[in-house]
Design a protein around this motif. Sequence first.
Motif, PDB file in Angstrom:
ATOM      1  N   PRO A 235      -5.729   1.349   8.270  1.00 13.14           N
ATOM      2  CA  PRO A 235      -6.113   0.666   7.315  1.00 13.14           C
ATOM      3  C   PRO A 235      -5.131  -0.086   6.330  1.00 13.14           C
ATOM      4  O   PRO A 235      -5.329  -0.982   5.526  1.00 13.14           O
ATOM      5  CB  PRO A 235      -7.125   1.604   6.621  1.00 13.14           C
ATOM      6  N   ASN A 236      -4.122   0.963   6.246  1.00 13.35           N
ATOM      7  CA  ASN A 236      -2.821   0.433   5.267  1.00 13.35           C
ATOM      8  C   ASN A 236      -2.292  -0.753   6.032  1.00 13.35           C
ATOM      9  O   ASN A 236      -1.711  -1.742   5.131  1.00 13.35           O
ATOM     10  CB  ASN A 236      -1.794   1.712   5.425  1.00 13.35           C
ATOM     11  N   LEU A 237      -2.334  -0.764   7.313  1.00 12.59           N
ATOM     12  CA  LEU A 237      -1.666  -1.958   7.797  1.00 12.59           C
ATOM     13  C   LEU A 237      -2.736  -3.309   7.534  1.00 12.59           C
ATOM     14  O   LEU A 237      -2.070  -4.437   7.480  1.00 12.59           O
ATOM     15  CB  LEU A 237      -1.409  -2.089   9.309  1.00 12.59           C
ATOM     16  N   VAL A 238      -3.791  -3.080   7.636  1.00 10.90           N
ATOM     17  CA  VAL A 238      -4.700  -3.986   7.539  1.00 10.90           C
ATOM     18  C   VAL A 238      -4.630  -4.587   5.931  1.00 10.90           C
ATOM     19  O   VAL A 238      -4.831  -5.739   5.699  1.00 10.90           O
ATOM     20  CB  VAL A 238      -6.308  -3.624   7.937  1.00 10.90           C
ATOM     21  N   ALA A 239      -4.583  -3.750   5.050  1.00 11.42           N
ATOM     22  CA  ALA A 239      -4.408  -3.957   3.894  1.00 11.42           C
ATOM     23  C   ALA A 239      -3.210  -4.865   3.697  1.00 11.42           C
ATOM     24  O   ALA A 239      -3.238  -5.929   2.752  1.00 11.42           O
ATOM     25  CB  ALA A 239      -4.410  -2.667   2.846  1.00 11.42           C
ATOM     26  N   GLY A 240      -2.164  -4.811   4.203  1.00  6.28           N
ATOM     27  CA  GLY A 240      -0.765  -5.225   3.893  1.00  6.28           C
ATOM     28  C   GLY A 240      -1.029  -6.609   4.670  1.00  6.28           C
ATOM     29  O   GLY A 240      -0.456  -7.662   3.977  1.00  6.28           O
ATOM     30  N   LEU A 241      -1.752  -6.977   5.841  1.00  2.00           N
ATOM     31  CA  LEU A 241      -1.977  -8.314   6.386  1.00  2.00           C
ATOM     32  C   LEU A 241      -2.805  -9.118   5.598  1.00  2.00           C
ATOM     33  O   LEU A 241      -2.609 -10.270   5.295  1.00  2.00           O
ATOM     34  CB  LEU A 241      -2.494  -8.095   7.672  1.00  2.00           C
ATOM     35  N   GLN A 242      -3.753  -8.336   4.835  1.00  2.00           N
ATOM     36  CA  GLN A 242      -4.978  -9.105   3.842  1.00  2.00           C
ATOM     37  C   GLN A 242      -3.870  -9.610   2.637  1.00  2.00           C
ATOM     38  O   GLN A 242      -4.167 -10.551   2.134  1.00  2.00           O
ATOM     39  CB  GLN A 242      -5.906  -8.300   3.558  1.00  2.00           C
ATOM     40  N   ALA A 243      -3.237  -8.777   2.313  1.00  3.17           N
ATOM     41  CA  ALA A 243      -2.225  -9.156   1.006  1.00  3.17           C
ATOM     42  C   ALA A 243      -1.438 -10.282   1.419  1.00  3.17           C
ATOM     43  O   ALA A 243      -1.114 -11.176   0.391  1.00  3.17           O
ATOM     44  CB  ALA A 243      -1.517  -7.833   0.559  1.00  3.17           C
ATOM     45  N   ARG A 244      -0.931 -10.239   2.454  1.00  2.00           N
ATOM     46  CA  ARG A 244      -0.173 -11.681   2.922  1.00  2.00           C
ATOM     47  C   ARG A 244      -1.054 -12.821   3.498  1.00  2.00           C
ATOM     48  O   ARG A 244      -0.261 -13.686   3.649  1.00  2.00           O
ATOM     49  CB  ARG A 244       0.784 -11.221   3.987  1.00  2.00           C
ATOM     50  N   GLY A 245      -2.135 -12.678   3.165  1.00  2.00           N
ATOM     51  CA  GLY A 245      -3.021 -13.971   3.098  1.00  2.00           C
ATOM     52  C   GLY A 245      -3.732 -14.123   4.653  1.00  2.00           C
ATOM     53  O   GLY A 245      -4.228 -15.302   5.048  1.00  2.00           O
TER      54      GLY A 245
ATOM     55  N   VAL B 145       0.917  -1.161  -0.012  1.00  2.00           N
ATOM     56  CA  VAL B 145       0.034  -0.066   0.158  1.00  2.00           C
ATOM     57  C   VAL B 145       0.998   1.092  -0.159  1.00  2.00           C
ATOM     58  O   VAL B 145       1.889   1.444   0.835  1.00  2.00           O
ATOM     59  CB  VAL B 145      -0.901   0.027   1.272  1.00  2.00           C
ATOM     60  N   HIS B 146       0.703   2.117  -0.860  1.00  2.64           N
ATOM     61  CA  HIS B 146       1.762   3.257  -1.163  1.00  2.64           C
ATOM     62  C   HIS B 146       1.107   4.222   0.054  1.00  2.64           C
ATOM     63  O   HIS B 146      -0.090   4.234   0.234  1.00  2.64           O
ATOM     64  CB  HIS B 146       1.537   3.854  -2.500  1.00  2.64           C
ATOM     65  N   ALA B 147       2.078   5.106   0.393  1.00  3.01           N
ATOM     66  CA  ALA B 147       1.796   5.992   1.659  1.00  3.01           C
ATOM     67  C   ALA B 147       0.701   6.987   1.375  1.00  3.01           C
ATOM     68  O   ALA B 147      -0.026   7.434   2.016  1.00  3.01           O
ATOM     69  CB  ALA B 147       2.922   6.753   2.103  1.00  3.01           C
TER      70      ALA B 147
ATOM     71  N   ARG C 140     -11.952  -2.797   1.373  1.00  2.91           N
ATOM     72  CA  ARG C 140     -12.076  -4.072   2.160  1.00  2.91           C
ATOM     73  C   ARG C 140     -11.424  -3.879   3.527  1.00  2.91           C
ATOM     74  O   ARG C 140     -11.620  -4.063   4.528  1.00  2.91           O
ATOM     75  CB  ARG C 140     -11.769  -5.332   1.570  1.00  2.91           C
ATOM     76  N   ALA C 141     -10.009  -3.266   3.470  1.00  2.64           N
ATOM     77  CA  ALA C 141      -9.220  -3.064   4.294  1.00  2.64           C
ATOM     78  C   ALA C 141      -9.956  -2.042   5.367  1.00  2.64           C
ATOM     79  O   ALA C 141      -9.778  -1.959   6.678  1.00  2.64           O
ATOM     80  CB  ALA C 141      -7.939  -2.681   4.043  1.00  2.64           C
ATOM     81  N   ARG C 142     -10.375  -0.831   4.756  1.00  2.00           N
ATOM     82  CA  ARG C 142     -11.109   0.287   5.725  1.00  2.00           C
ATOM     83  C   ARG C 142     -12.168  -0.123   6.339  1.00  2.00           C
ATOM     84  O   ARG C 142     -12.506   0.219   7.565  1.00  2.00           O
ATOM     85  CB  ARG C 142     -11.468   1.400   4.695  1.00  2.00           C
ATOM     86  N   ASP C 143     -13.061  -1.124   5.880  1.00  2.37           N
ATOM     87  CA  ASP C 143     -14.237  -1.891   6.567  1.00  2.37           C
ATOM     88  C   ASP C 143     -13.764  -2.691   7.532  1.00  2.37           C
ATOM     89  O   ASP C 143     -14.284  -2.323   8.653  1.00  2.37           O
ATOM     90  CB  ASP C 143     -14.915  -2.411   5.535  1.00  2.37           C
ATOM     91  N   LEU C 144     -12.798  -3.271   7.414  1.00  2.00           N
ATOM     92  CA  LEU C 144     -12.348  -4.170   8.658  1.00  2.00           C
ATOM     93  C   LEU C 144     -11.866  -3.360   9.625  1.00  2.00           C
ATOM     94  O   LEU C 144     -12.185  -3.381  10.799  1.00  2.00           O
ATOM     95  CB  LEU C 144     -11.210  -5.316   8.288  1.00  2.00           C
TER      96      LEU C 144
END
Length: 403
Positions: A365-375, A19-21, A28-32
């Motif tokens: 949400p950026n951290l959440v997106a990164g975790l989602q991207a890692r499965g 996720v770029h800064a 999906r990440a923002r919702d979670l």
Amino acid sequence: MRLRATLAIAVSIAASLPVHADDAAPQRARDLAQDAIIVDTHIDAPGILSETWADLGVAAPDREFDYPRAREGGLDVAFMSIYTSAREDDQGRARQSAHAQIDSVEALVQRHPDKFAILTSPRDVERLRAGGRVLLPLGMENGAPLVDDLSQVQAFFNRGIRYITLAHSAANRISDSSYAAERKWNGLSPFGRDVVAEMNRLGIMVDVSHVSDAAAAQAIELSTVPVIASHSAFRHFTPGFERNISDELAKAVAAKGGVVQVPFGIAFVSPQAASDMQAHFRARAEFDKRNAELAAAGKPTQDRKAFEEAWERDHPVPQTPIEAVLDQIDYGVQLIGIDHVGLGSDFDGVGGELADGLRSVADFPNLVAGLQARGYSDGDIRKILGGNLLRAWGEIEAGAQAR
């Protein structure tokens, strides 16, 4: 950790970001992030309030924590760090400073009762966060305000303190520090052992961030309930940097039921940054020693400000990607399990020296997106975001009630 610009550090690290800064996290990440309970165990807002006042109930662009961005990022539980320095301890001002910072948090809540509430028990999270409040439990960073009076543990518990980091940048009356070359107690002092027992009795979380390995091991062994590391990265990435937690100690924290809370500060998650910070501590100690010798000889001393400015100039802060924080979380999950890793950002405590994409409380949400991207599953992400810390806190509280 209060890390000023004087702790600047070198060498950039290249990596691609999930996720770029400057990009918004996926929906999906923002919702979670909005739906999950996010707990951050280390935000240094109180000390900043004491130095330069700001109303954190409205936008405060020169800070990393304020209400609008906390809500934007989905942050629900923001532990306010009641930090006191080794210098304040030496000058006998630590207790006064701690009470003044607690006063500042209480004043913020009283000014905005619709936006904030003091949190003293995990049982009250759902009730108090209704209406969009951000909850503000209190953590004491450095046990120095206790001085050598065990009754002060109860006194600060009564004021809302729910974890105590036993020491900070130097040995105090409780414990040795990971930063200091001097090992005054070879771990905990006799008084420190009594403090751990009293914290267990009351239900205050024992925090082993910042303390020496020996002190952490002794505190974990002595505690009858889980302990936490409120803002400690994993030493696996920063060999020799005792401030970060070793694999052995992390496993001991997990075996006790506790949680290691990963920070976002560059000095903790970048190997070169950690190395340079240690070098800065050594250089500063040598500088102070030379000045003391010059003063004793009646000679002019060197300028401390010039020394710090030169260090900053020669050691620019590296850009560090969000991947460095995600790698820490991955490693922790593999080492000690999904139930024992959480988040302790160190916002407002590291002079803006933070991983890309994690610059303020709006960025969860950026951290959440990164975790989602890692499965990671949404259920496991919820544990990392706050479920693990609330579970451990509940066990510590229940242990106190059982006595």
